[in-house]
Design a protein around this motif. Sequence first.
Motif, PDB file in Angstrom:
ATOM      1  N   VAL A 150       0.863  -1.180   0.000  1.00  0.00           N
ATOM      2  CA  VAL A 150       0.000   0.000   0.000  1.00  0.00           C
ATOM      3  C   VAL A 150       0.901   1.231   0.000  1.00  0.00           C
ATOM      4  CG1 VAL A 150      -1.929   1.159   1.114  1.00  0.00           C
ATOM      5  CG2 VAL A 150      -1.632  -1.281   1.427  1.00  0.00           C
ATOM      6  N   ASN A 151       0.841   1.994  -1.087  1.00  0.00           N
ATOM      7  CA  ASN A 151       1.625   3.224  -1.162  1.00  0.00           C
ATOM      8  C   ASN A 151       0.947   4.319  -0.348  1.00  0.00           C
ATOM      9  OD1 ASN A 151       3.866   2.786  -3.230  1.00  0.00           O
ATOM     10  ND2 ASN A 151       2.078   1.939  -4.279  1.00  0.00           N
ATOM     11  N   GLY A 152       1.750   5.261   0.125  1.00  0.00           N
ATOM     12  CA  GLY A 152       1.110   6.363   0.839  1.00  0.00           C
ATOM     13  C   GLY A 152       2.040   7.116   1.753  1.00  0.00           C
ATOM     14  N   GLY A 153       1.437   7.970   2.574  1.00  0.00           N
ATOM     15  CA  GLY A 153       2.187   8.819   3.504  1.00  0.00           C
ATOM     16  C   GLY A 153       1.652   8.665   4.908  1.00  0.00           C
ATOM     17  N   LYS A 154       1.540   9.792   5.610  1.00  0.00           N
ATOM     18  CA  LYS A 154       1.191   9.739   7.034  1.00  0.00           C
ATOM     19  C   LYS A 154      -0.159   9.070   7.308  1.00  0.00           C
ATOM     20  CE  LYS A 154       0.421  12.692  11.042  1.00  0.00           C
ATOM     21  NZ  LYS A 154       0.618  11.568  11.967  1.00  0.00           N
ATOM     22  N   GLU A 155      -1.175   9.407   6.508  1.00  0.00           N
ATOM     23  CA  GLU A 155      -2.499   8.831   6.785  1.00  0.00           C
ATOM     24  C   GLU A 155      -2.468   7.304   6.614  1.00  0.00           C
ATOM     25  OE1 GLU A 155      -5.809  10.177   4.328  1.00  0.00           O
ATOM     26  OE2 GLU A 155      -7.101   8.667   5.264  1.00  0.00           O
ATOM     27  N   THR A 156      -1.723   6.863   5.617  1.00  0.00           N
ATOM     28  CA  THR A 156      -1.610   5.420   5.373  1.00  0.00           C
ATOM     29  C   THR A 156      -0.931   4.753   6.567  1.00  0.00           C
ATOM     30  OG1 THR A 156      -1.138   6.179   3.122  1.00  0.00           O
ATOM     31  CG2 THR A 156      -1.007   3.799   3.517  1.00  0.00           C
ATOM     32  N   VAL A 157       0.127   5.404   7.080  1.00  0.00           N
ATOM     33  CA  VAL A 157       0.834   4.868   8.259  1.00  0.00           C
ATOM     34  C   VAL A 157      -0.109   4.826   9.452  1.00  0.00           C
ATOM     35  CG1 VAL A 157       2.711   5.296   9.902  1.00  0.00           C
ATOM     36  CG2 VAL A 157       3.106   5.613   7.451  1.00  0.00           C
ATOM     37  N   ASP A 158      -0.799   5.935   9.685  1.00  0.00           N
ATOM     38  CA  ASP A 158      -1.712   5.983  10.840  1.00  0.00           C
ATOM     39  C   ASP A 158      -2.782   4.898  10.738  1.00  0.00           C
ATOM     40  OD1 ASP A 158      -0.342   8.045  12.015  1.00  0.00           O
ATOM     41  OD2 ASP A 158      -1.629   9.624  11.216  1.00  0.00           O
ATOM     42  N   SER A 159      -3.259   4.635   9.526  1.00  0.00           N
ATOM     43  CA  SER A 159      -4.290   3.604   9.354  1.00  0.00           C
ATOM     44  C   SER A 159      -3.746   2.232   9.733  1.00  0.00           C
ATOM     45  CB  SER A 159      -4.785   3.567   7.911  1.00  0.00           C
ATOM     46  OG  SER A 159      -5.107   4.851   7.482  1.00  0.00           O
ATOM     47  N   LEU A 160      -2.489   1.982   9.400  1.00  0.00           N
ATOM     48  CA  LEU A 160      -1.879   0.692   9.786  1.00  0.00           C
ATOM     49  C   LEU A 160      -1.699   0.625  11.306  1.00  0.00           C
ATOM     50  CD1 LEU A 160       0.784   0.380   6.943  1.00  0.00           C
ATOM     51  CD2 LEU A 160      -1.068  -1.257   7.368  1.00  0.00           C
ATOM     52  N   LEU A 161      -1.260   1.753  11.891  1.00  0.00           N
ATOM     53  CA  LEU A 161      -1.018   1.766  13.346  1.00  0.00           C
ATOM     54  C   LEU A 161      -2.310   1.548  14.133  1.00  0.00           C
ATOM     55  CD1 LEU A 161       1.439   4.808  13.715  1.00  0.00           C
ATOM     56  CD2 LEU A 161       1.983   2.384  13.464  1.00  0.00           C
ATOM     57  N   GLU A 162      -3.411   1.991  13.549  1.00  0.00           N
ATOM     58  CA  GLU A 162      -4.687   1.919  14.289  1.00  0.00           C
ATOM     59  C   GLU A 162      -5.514   0.697  13.925  1.00  0.00           C
ATOM     60  OE1 GLU A 162      -6.401   5.764  13.387  1.00  0.00           O
ATOM     61  OE2 GLU A 162      -4.608   6.731  14.219  1.00  0.00           O
ATOM     62  N   ALA A 206      10.082   7.524  14.269  1.00  0.00           N
ATOM     63  CA  ALA A 206      10.227   6.210  14.934  1.00  0.00           C
ATOM     64  C   ALA A 206       9.550   6.251  16.312  1.00  0.00           C
ATOM     65  CB  ALA A 206      11.702   5.841  15.078  1.00  0.00           C
ATOM     66  N   LYS A 207       9.761   7.354  17.035  1.00  0.00           N
ATOM     67  CA  LYS A 207       9.146   7.481  18.368  1.00  0.00           C
ATOM     68  C   LYS A 207       7.625   7.529  18.248  1.00  0.00           C
ATOM     69  CE  LYS A 207      12.572   9.958  21.088  1.00  0.00           C
ATOM     70  NZ  LYS A 207      13.054  11.252  21.512  1.00  0.00           N
ATOM     71  N   TYR A 208       7.163   8.287  17.280  1.00  0.00           N
ATOM     72  CA  TYR A 208       5.711   8.431  17.065  1.00  0.00           C
ATOM     73  C   TYR A 208       5.096   7.067  16.734  1.00  0.00           C
ATOM     74  CZ  TYR A 208       1.462   9.638  14.472  1.00  0.00           C
ATOM     75  OH  TYR A 208       0.167   9.687  14.019  1.00  0.00           O
ATOM     76  N   VAL A 209       5.745   6.340  15.829  1.00  0.00           N
ATOM     77  CA  VAL A 209       5.211   5.042  15.408  1.00  0.00           C
ATOM     78  C   VAL A 209       5.252   4.064  16.578  1.00  0.00           C
ATOM     79  CG1 VAL A 209       5.651   3.049  13.878  1.00  0.00           C
ATOM     80  CG2 VAL A 209       5.705   5.374  12.954  1.00  0.00           C
ATOM     81  N   TYR A 210       6.357   4.069  17.332  1.00  0.00           N
ATOM     82  CA  TYR A 210       6.486   3.142  18.468  1.00  0.00           C
ATOM     83  C   TYR A 210       5.388   3.407  19.501  1.00  0.00           C
ATOM     84  CZ  TYR A 210       8.533   0.284  22.100  1.00  0.00           C
ATOM     85  OH  TYR A 210       8.724  -0.691  23.052  1.00  0.00           O
ATOM     86  N   ARG A 211       5.226   4.711  19.814  1.00  0.00           N
ATOM     87  CA  ARG A 211       4.226   5.094  20.815  1.00  0.00           C
ATOM     88  C   ARG A 211       2.827   4.651  20.385  1.00  0.00           C
ATOM     89  NH1 ARG A 211       6.313  10.134  21.522  1.00  0.00           N
ATOM     90  NH2 ARG A 211       4.921  10.937  19.921  1.00  0.00           N
ATOM     91  N   ASN A 212       2.475   4.942  19.147  1.00  0.00           N
ATOM     92  CA  ASN A 212       1.111   4.665  18.694  1.00  0.00           C
ATOM     93  C   ASN A 212       0.869   3.182  18.442  1.00  0.00           C
ATOM     94  OD1 ASN A 212      -0.470   7.279  18.437  1.00  0.00           O
ATOM     95  ND2 ASN A 212       1.535   7.770  17.613  1.00  0.00           N
ATOM     96  N   ALA A 213       1.867   2.498  17.903  1.00  0.00           N
ATOM     97  CA  ALA A 213       1.690   1.060  17.663  1.00  0.00           C
ATOM     98  C   ALA A 213       1.496   0.341  18.998  1.00  0.00           C
ATOM     99  CB  ALA A 213       2.900   0.491  16.920  1.00  0.00           C
ATOM    100  N   THR A 214       2.342   0.646  19.977  1.00  0.00           N
ATOM    101  CA  THR A 214       2.251  -0.074  21.251  1.00  0.00           C
ATOM    102  C   THR A 214       0.981   0.343  22.014  1.00  0.00           C
ATOM    103  OG1 THR A 214       3.761   1.536  22.220  1.00  0.00           O
ATOM    104  CG2 THR A 214       4.716  -0.538  21.529  1.00  0.00           C
ATOM    105  N   ALA A 215       0.603   1.620  21.896  1.00  0.00           N
ATOM    106  CA  ALA A 215      -0.638   2.055  22.558  1.00  0.00           C
ATOM    107  C   ALA A 215      -1.837   1.297  21.991  1.00  0.00           C
ATOM    108  CB  ALA A 215      -0.831   3.553  22.383  1.00  0.00           C
ATOM    109  N   ASN A 216      -1.721   0.881  20.732  1.00  0.00           N
ATOM    110  CA  ASN A 216      -2.803   0.100  20.117  1.00  0.00           C
ATOM    111  C   ASN A 216      -2.595  -1.400  20.276  1.00  0.00           C
ATOM    112  OD1 ASN A 216      -4.480   2.214  19.180  1.00  0.00           O
ATOM    113  ND2 ASN A 216      -2.989   2.652  17.572  1.00  0.00           N
TER     114      ASN A 216
END
Length: 495
Positions: free
Chosen positions: A208-220, A236-246
């Motif tokens: 899936v190509n994309g940017g921030k929204e695509t990343v956020d959709s995967l994280l959530e 990396a910090k943002y992704v780690y925080r959100n992935a683990t929070a989910n």
Amino acid sequence: MSVTANKETLLNYISGQWHRSTAAEQLEVHNPATAEVIASVPLSSRAEVDRAVQAALAAFPGWRNTPVVDRVQPLFRLKVLLEDNIEELARTITMEAGKTYQESIGEMRRGIENVEVACGMPSLIQGYNNEDIARGIDEQMIRQPLGVVAAITPFNFPGMIPLWFLPYATASGNCFILKPSEKVPLTTQLLYRLLEQAGLPSGVVGLVNGGKETVDSLLEHPGVRAISFVGSTPVAKYVYRNATANGKRAQCQGGAKNPAVVLPNADMEMSTQILADSAFGCAGQRCLATSVAITVGEAHDEFRARIVADATERKVGYGLDEGVAMGPVITDESRNRIEGLVDKGVSEGARLLVDGRGREVDGFRNGYFVHPTVLEEVDPRGEIAKTEIFGPVLSMMRAETIDDAIELVNGRAFGNQACLFTNSGSAARQFRHRVRAGNIGINLGVAAPMAFFPFSGWNESFFGDLHAQGRHGVEFYTETKVVVERWPKEWARTF
Ligand code: NAD
């Protein structure tokens, strides 16, 4: 097979089929040596991510139940396909990421190595057991796949970094979704064309190509069990925080600012050559590039003279042209940022020995070029000493002793790599023991772990527990299950 020449919008790969994205927004992809637009990439929506995850979830039960010896067969085929197509892959990397053709070939070799290692999954995934942990009771640990996992990757190694994850994830029985960097999406299109030929069942790998929204959709997305990320430290910090929070597992590799210490007893010719390749190779856009050289005592003068000569003579140009040793940086924005940081260093009191700013390359006036740059007397407390520049800029500092040098190395926030140049085993041992970084090079400038070792960033360069590659990759993508069994021997008599 070619996806390199047209300017069409790139495709997603879902359920074993190529899909035109319905994204409202697209970004232009540029060749950084010419500034030409070579493609456009869709910023896929939440709905498209959901479609990819649903396809992967549907494929998971069948793939998980496929014996591991069968799951690795497509990887054996992928290895051959990658070898057969390495030249086109390398040309594509050079066209979109700017590095030289030989650097692109080297990148693909390191990627292929990961496919080879993951082909050993029947052994890598083995658990362990004990007979009679109590009288008549046995215990075993087995590894099982997580389900659907995803990786989000950066611009600087479009061929290699997806292969730090995809082979281990799939061979261990997971279904895998890739969100490549929107700056370099072309190599991934080629990679997925090869994956299609390798014969993975539909839905096992998605793109899936994309940017921030695509990343956020995967994280959530509740269907995604684990996230692998490589990129800059703030993201990396943002992704780690959100992935683990989910509730997801996460391994997030961040940025770097790698020091190298040169002792007076080092082989100065060899050390300078290796360090120049480390600092200026891939235009300094390697997470294992040396960006700070710390000379100890009298090492300074000879190192300084040699590095200045190398930086001045290094041929800069289009990576597909013969004899070019260094290509452009990735974007115009990146060039401006790098040049701004050099300005900052000078304002903080550093002396410019080689100035690579504002210089054009014949025939490539529009390209995003920064020539090799060397600064000396860089203040260790200054901004330029702390900030990741991610360009061909080497900052020099001086230390009186190896202890002072190790203190400078350990004073920094990042911990991706630290290198030492010396002919003393004792100095090397001290350095290895005391330095706070996860990848150590002794008389090496790019201490990139082979695929069967973990890529061991520390501190602000890594967030998580298990790193990419090798056994860590297998552990990251599997859950351990422990089974304790009692089978009384009297029951055998019921037959
Ligand atoms: P980046 O952080 O800008 O982007 C990486 C990925 O994150 C891309 O796929 C991008 O689409 C996505 N992204 C960017 N901003 C985001 C946001 N706000 N929210 C969600 N997703 C976002 O990194 P880059 O410029 O592509 O790559 C260079 C960086 O990667 C450097 O810092 C380099 O040191 C680092 N890097 C680290 C390693 C390592 O092993 N530690 C390896 C390669 C590169």
